[in-house]
Motif scaffolding. Structure first.
Motif: not given
Length: 133
Positions: A7-12, A15-21, A63-74
């Motif tokens: 969990g700590i690794s994933y949060v880091c 955060f890094w993906a947000i900064v680099t994005g 939340i990561t800049p440059g990517t967006l979930v546009a749709a979800i298929a169940a």
């Protein structure tokens, strides 16, 4: 204990993906004679099976800049759920999928306490591991 470490690794990682994005977006503004973005939509079959995993993965992508979930298929009993992700700065569909699967693997390591296998886990397998009926 492993879930806490993952969990700590994933949060880091997020955060890094947000900064680099964010840095990628800003740097693209100053490039001359180059295309600002190469937008594409990629189809991502998920290994996430629970509502929590799917929601966290969609939120992490968005939340990561440059990517967006546009749709979800169940998903169905035989097909996993699918995200359709809009990516701005990837060179190819393969590189976009590689980054998304890396993010999903880190997320699943956090929620399940171990890295996922190469094949998609079924809902039943995940529920059995979590002790749900």
């Amino acid at each position: 204990m492993m879930r806490l470490i993952h969990g700590i690794s994933y949060v880091c990682y997020i955060f890094w993906a947000i900064v680099t994005g964010s840095a990628t977006i800003v740097s693209r503004l100053f490039l001359v004679n180059e295309q600002f973005a190469r937008p594409m939509i990629v189809e991502v079959p998920l290994r996430c099976v629970t509502d929590l995993e799917v929601t966290l993965f969609a939120s992490s992508i968005t939340i990561t800049p440059g990517t967006l979930v546009a749709a979800i298929a169940a998903g169905t009993s035989t097909q996993p759920p699918v995200f359709f992700v809009h990516a701005l700065f990837e060179d190819s569909e393969e590189s976009a999928l590689e980054g998304l699967y890396d993010m999903e693997s880190r997320l699943l390591a956090m929620t399940r306490g171990r890295a996922p296998g190469a094949t998609a886990d079924t809902v039943t397998e995940v529920e059995e591991e979590e002790g749900r009926p």
